[in-house]
Design a protein around this motif. Structure first.
Motif, mmCIF file in Angstrom:
data_model
loop_
_atom_site.group_PDB
_atom_site.id
_atom_site.type_symbol
_atom_site.label_atom_id
_atom_site.label_comp_id
_atom_site.label_asym_id
_atom_site.label_seq_id
_atom_site.Cartn_x
_atom_site.Cartn_y
_atom_site.Cartn_z
ATOM 1 N N ALA A 192 20.171 -9.079 -21.827
ATOM 2 C CA ALA A 192 19.526 -10.132 -21.041
ATOM 3 C C ALA A 192 18.419 -10.770 -21.872
ATOM 4 N N ILE A 193 18.281 -12.059 -21.734
ATOM 5 C CA ILE A 193 17.211 -12.799 -22.408
ATOM 6 C C ILE A 193 16.405 -13.521 -21.339
ATOM 7 N N THR A 194 15.110 -13.260 -21.309
ATOM 8 C CA THR A 194 14.254 -13.903 -20.317
ATOM 9 C C THR A 194 13.265 -14.843 -21.000
ATOM 10 N N GLY A 195 12.331 -15.393 -20.239
ATOM 11 C CA GLY A 195 11.520 -16.494 -20.731
ATOM 12 C C GLY A 195 10.339 -16.161 -21.610
ATOM 13 N N VAL A 222 23.419 -12.232 -20.043
ATOM 14 C CA VAL A 222 22.885 -13.023 -18.940
ATOM 15 C C VAL A 222 21.519 -13.540 -19.365
ATOM 16 N N VAL A 223 21.291 -14.814 -19.161
ATOM 17 C CA VAL A 223 20.047 -15.460 -19.578
ATOM 18 C C VAL A 223 19.377 -16.073 -18.354
ATOM 19 N N SER A 224 18.082 -15.824 -18.195
ATOM 20 C CA SER A 224 17.358 -16.405 -17.065
ATOM 21 C C SER A 224 17.130 -17.889 -17.300
ATOM 22 N N MET A 264 15.244 -22.043 -21.626
ATOM 23 C CA MET A 264 14.218 -22.968 -22.106
ATOM 24 C C MET A 264 13.565 -22.446 -23.383
ATOM 25 N N THR A 265 13.231 -21.150 -23.377
ATOM 26 C CA THR A 265 12.592 -20.556 -24.549
ATOM 27 C C THR A 265 13.537 -20.536 -25.744
ATOM 28 N N VAL A 317 19.643 -10.901 -13.794
ATOM 29 C CA VAL A 317 18.940 -10.079 -14.785
ATOM 30 C C VAL A 317 18.306 -8.873 -14.110
ATOM 31 N N ALA A 318 17.534 -9.132 -13.046
ATOM 32 C CA ALA A 318 16.852 -8.044 -12.338
ATOM 33 C C ALA A 318 17.851 -7.124 -11.651
#
Length: 209
Positions: free
Chosen positions: A22-25, A49-51, A56-57, A118-119
């Motif tokens: 997972a990739i988050t911000g 899965v990407v938030s 954006m990041t 993601v969560a």
């Protein structure tokens, strides 16, 4: 490979290791990108899965578009896809890594607030007693951040901020990134085809100078 990979393909590869990424911000999207590359080189099937903030990041820090990142994974899930395979404990995998992990995602995992895939996938990983590695990215840390790190650690997660190891004598940013990624593979019990400098003791380090 895009969403909708056939059941036959999954069955054929069922004996191979599978890891959820997972990739988050948070800043540090390159860690997730490099991890996908390392897992593919090691023959591991990846579910990505990407938030929303993660996309954006990624665009800002790496210049990658969505198609390029999706091609780096075997299966890509939308963050709103609540019916995705990785949302169920019956879907077997060998671990999940959130790289990087924002403080919002950390809090969601700590309190079981499964408001996106993601969560939810992270919560499922914990409840099934599988390895969950969180590359938490923030500094300085507030008391809320520290308490949330304690909570997820007590539940079995590994909080692993991507910190450089200067004893490895990195020759640039790429070497620092690769070092963290290799340490993540260690956590998952996955052998890498790219060796990295492991600490051999002070005597050996001094002798190598």
């Amino acid at each position: 490979m895009s969403t909708g990979t056939s059941a036959l393909h999954e069955e054929v590869r069922a004996q191979e290791k599978r890891v959820v990424v997972a990739i988050t911000g948070a800043t540090g999207a390159v860690y997730g990108v490099r991890l996908l590359e390392a897992l593919r080189a090691s023959g591991v099937v990846t579910h990505l899965v990407v938030s929303r903030a993660g996309w954006m990041t990624l665009a800002d820090e790496t210049g990658l578009d969505r198609a390029a990142l999706r091609d780096a994974a075997d299966v890509c899930h939308d963050q709103n896809e609540v019916g995705a395979s990785i949302a169920s404990g019956s879907f077997q995998h060998d671990g999940m890594v959130v790289a990087p992990c924002s403080m919002k995602t950390l809090a969601a995992v700590a309190y079981g607030f499964d408001d996106n895939l993601v969560a939810r996938a992270a919560s499922v990983t914990l409840k099934e007693r599988r390895k969950l590695v969180l590359l938490a990215r923030e500094t300085p840390l507030t008391l809320a951040h520290l308490r949330n790190m304690t909570l997820v650690t007590e539940m079995g997660a590994v909080v692993m901020p991507p910190m450089p190891a200067f004893y490895a004598k990195p020759d640039g940013i790429d070497a620092m990134i690769d070092y963290t990624v290799m340490r993540v593979l260690d956590q998952l019990g996955i052998a890498s085809d790219k060796p990295y400098a492991r600490w051999q003791g002070l005597a050996a380090s001094l002798a190598a100078r």
